[in-house]
Design a protein around this motif. Structure first.
Motif, PDB file in Angstrom:
ATOM      1  N   ALA A  45       5.595  -5.893 -42.953  1.00 50.68           N
ATOM      2  CA  ALA A  45       6.724  -6.811 -43.129  1.00 50.68           C
ATOM      3  C   ALA A  45       8.029  -6.135 -42.722  1.00 50.68           C
ATOM      4  CB  ALA A  45       6.800  -7.270 -44.583  1.00 50.68           C
ATOM      5  N   LEU A  84       3.316  -4.539 -46.788  1.00 49.74           N
ATOM      6  CA  LEU A  84       4.782  -4.522 -46.866  1.00 49.74           C
ATOM      7  C   LEU A  84       5.386  -3.619 -45.806  1.00 49.74           C
ATOM      8  CD1 LEU A  84       5.637  -4.759 -50.662  1.00 49.74           C
ATOM      9  CD2 LEU A  84       5.104  -6.531 -48.997  1.00 49.74           C
ATOM     10  N   ALA A 105       9.881  -1.083 -49.869  1.00 52.84           N
ATOM     11  CA  ALA A 105      10.427  -2.432 -49.980  1.00 52.84           C
ATOM     12  C   ALA A 105      11.900  -2.330 -50.316  1.00 52.84           C
ATOM     13  CB  ALA A 105       9.690  -3.219 -51.058  1.00 52.84           C
ATOM     14  N   ILE A 116       1.465 -12.280 -43.336  1.00 51.92           N
ATOM     15  CA  ILE A 116       2.876 -11.875 -43.184  1.00 51.92           C
ATOM     16  C   ILE A 116       3.340 -12.119 -41.749  1.00 51.92           C
ATOM     17  CG2 ILE A 116       4.381  -9.840 -43.113  1.00 51.92           C
ATOM     18  CD1 ILE A 116       2.894  -8.892 -45.650  1.00 51.92           C
ATOM     19  N   PRO A 160      11.354  -6.963 -47.508  1.00 49.78           N
ATOM     20  CA  PRO A 160      10.414  -7.276 -48.592  1.00 49.78           C
ATOM     21  C   PRO A 160      11.053  -7.079 -49.976  1.00 49.78           C
ATOM     22  CG  PRO A 160       9.613  -5.471 -47.164  1.00 49.78           C
ATOM     23  CD  PRO A 160      11.072  -5.646 -46.922  1.00 49.78           C
TER      24      PRO A 160
END
Length: 603
Positions: free
Chosen positions: A176, A173, A198, A149, A183
């Motif tokens: 991210a 995530l 997310a 990522i 995400p």
């Protein structure tokens, strides 16, 4: 307290209670379904054998027309019935409008490759830059990881879309999001109670999703997402002065993923495969056409070709080679590159087959030893430090097929962990059991869906994992084994197995998981020859009917196994042989071939 009703067992078909594979043969249609079959034949003017096939798969009189001619527009749901779909489509519509770079993180199997290619192809048609990352099975493992990522962010990505993975990826995530990547998850695997943070998690198998679309593979979810995205872009007038991407033309990828991921071929999935096969037969996708050529398939691809010829070659890259080869092949528009990639995947597939043969033999030996100690063992767990991580899924699948019960195969890693893959039988939810093992602290990580799952544990915990998974699955496996019958659709003779019959039966297809191919018994046919062919341990057979007519057949991977032995030992003698029918178009002609699934000596 009243006594429970006694279990009513179906009457054995042809009296067979112990076939070569130890099964009882039963007629697929019960009395009620036989009456429905007669009504279907009379109402719709269909052949009796086709009517029986339909009734045996739960098709009613009034469902027949829609079942024989499934139309995608009749079966397509509103994509927004999926939880978080609106948020996901809105964010990607923003990315398209702003010409942001989209990072696509996929899985290393066929479903992951097709899902990544679907999304990338759509973005390419919209003029949007993208980067695809397919993780290396050995060095990265399944699903998003922090290092990958970070690398995608450094490549200039603004949005991260995970396909066929991500539902349980809490830490990656979170990273991210910290990096400023929005995400979005497009997945279908069973979801834990706690979901990662997310912008959107579109997964019909998350616990708060009420769409009823849990049978879709990831590519099916991505296709619905693209429909929603297309609608959002249309509402923003993005397509004024430019053509819309050809969504219907991408159904070949959805069909391939749906068959290869062994999800039920019912409802929407069935329409996806029917439409996708029609598109695939036009050979418009250069990469798929090259792969069909590499597999030696000269005629039109059929449903079973996707699972047995095309899928394994795409998977070979993720198993023992470059995991990105599959998505590259599906996306390429260069015939030269397509030929090169297809040839490489074909070579890797042959190499994979050789590795698999050795591992399967060892796993079967371990399984037989375990069953000698406990014949009622509901789940088989095998392990070896010598197995390539890329073939453990295939090893578990072969073990499951041989012993007809769920099976796991693990490779023992130098760091003290064991990486495994499991395959299940109908009626036994493997993904649920693996998620339970993770939540109970038995497994380090894992997930999957009903028929297949992946899991990582400490090697020292193999016995503990076996005990846990046995307890979880003992009851459903026992119930399944009580019903371990082999359903038969009808009897045929070699003379009656004509191409016109197969063409009529194809109207009830495509066949696959949840929609089994029609099985026919050729009773009292004399085995003229039975010989091993090819490197895969197949047994080719020639049968002669009572009227002197012949039919050829093949029992895949049966050499040295009970089925292959039964066929070889019956040379010169009559045998009941059961299997499915296909058309062999080798050399420009057409003849029916039997794919043998079981056999039994006449009583």
């Amino acid at each position: 307290m009243t006594e429970s009703s006694p279990l009513v067992l179906p009457k054995p078909f042809l009296g067979i209670t112990n076939s070569a594979l130890g099964r009882t043969w039963v007629e697929r249609c019960d009395a009620a379904q036989s009456a429905i079959a007669l009504a279907i034949a009379q109402t719709h003017g269909l052949p009796d054998v086709l009517s029986r096939v339909l009734a045996g798969r739960g098709v009613g009189i009034h469902d027949t027309e829609g079942f024989l001619n499934p139309r995608l527009r009749d079966l397509m749901p509103d994509p927004h019935v999926l939880t978080d779909m609106e948020a996901a489509a809105s964010r990607l519509a923003d990315a398209v409008m702003r010409v942001e770079k989209v990072a696509i993180f996929g899985d290393y199997d066929v479903d992951g490759a097709c899902s990544a290619a679907l999304l990338a192809e759509y973005l390419r048609a919209c003029g949007v830059s993208y980067a695809i990352h397919i993780p290396d099975r050995i060095t990265e493992g399944y699903g998003p990881n922090v290092d990958a990522i970070r690398a995608l962010k450094q490549q200039g990505a603004d949005v991260l879309v995970t396909v066929d993975c991500g539902t349980a990826s809490i830490e990656p995530l979170a990273e991210a999001k910290r990096l400023g990547l929005d995400p979005v998850v497009l997945d279908h695997h069973q979801a834990p109670e706690r979901l990662p943070e997310a912008l959107a998690i579109v997964n019909p198998n998350r616990q708060d999703d009420l769409s009823g679309l849990g049978h879709l593979c990831a590519a099916g979810v991505v296709f619905l997402f693209l429909v929603a995205l297309n609608r959002a872009l249309r509402s923003r007038n993005f397509f004024q002065g430019r053509p819309e991407p050809d969504l219907m033309g991408s159904l070949d990828l959805v069909a391939l993923a749906t068959v290869a991921d062994v999800v039920p071929l019912l409802g929407l999935n069935r329409a996806f495969v029917r439409q996708g096969l029609a598109i695939m037969r036009s050979r418009r996708r250069i990469g798929l056409a090259a792969l069909l050529d590499a597999a030696g398939l000269a005629g039109a691809p059929e449903c079973w070709h996707l699972g047995y010829l095309v899928g394994p070659r795409i998977n070979a890259g993720g198993r023992i080679g470059d995991a990105a080869l599959g998505s590259k092949l599906l996306l390429t528009e260069d015939p030269v590159q397509a030929g090169r990639l297809a040839a490489e995947l074909d070579r890797l597939n042959r190499e994979r087959q050789a590795i698999e043969v050795v591992a399967v033999a060892e796993a079967e030996a371990q399984a037989m030893l375990a069953l000698d100690r406990n014949p009622d063992l509901p789940v088989l767990v095998t392990a070896s430090p010598g197995w390539h991580p890329g073939v453990v899924g295939l090893v578990s699948a072969r073990t499951k097929e041989r012993f007809r019960r769920p099976a796991f195969a693990f490779t023992l890693n130098p760091d003290g962990t064991a990486t495994g893959s499991g395959r299940s039988v109908p009626g036994v939810d493997l993904g649920y059991a693996v998620r339970a093992a993770v939540e109970a602290g038995i497994a380090i990580k894992g997930g999957g869906h009903t028929m297949a799952a992946g899991v990582t544990i400490l090697a020292a915990d193999l016995e503990r994992f076996l005990a846990f998974i046995t307890e979880k699955l003992s009851e459903p496996v026992s119930a399944t084994r009580l019903r371990d019958n082999f359903p038969i659709d009808a009897t045929l003779t070699a003379a009656g197995a004509q191409p016109a019959l197969v063409a009529a039966l194809e109207r009830a297809g495509p066949f696959g998981q949840g929609q089994p191919e029609p099985v026919f018994v050729f009773p009292q046919h004399r085995v003229i020859e039975a010989r091993e062919v090819g490197s895969g341990g197949h047994v080719r057979v020639k049968l002669r009917g009572g009227d002197g007519s012949f039919i050829g057949g093949v029992a895949f991977r049966a050499a040295g196994q009970p089925l292959g032995q039964a066929l070889s030992q019956a040379i010169g003698n009559p045998l009941h042989v059961a299997g499915t029918l296909s058309i062999d178009r080798w050399g420009g002609g057409e003849k029916v071939e039997l794919r043998i699934q079981d056999a039994a000596r006449p009583e």
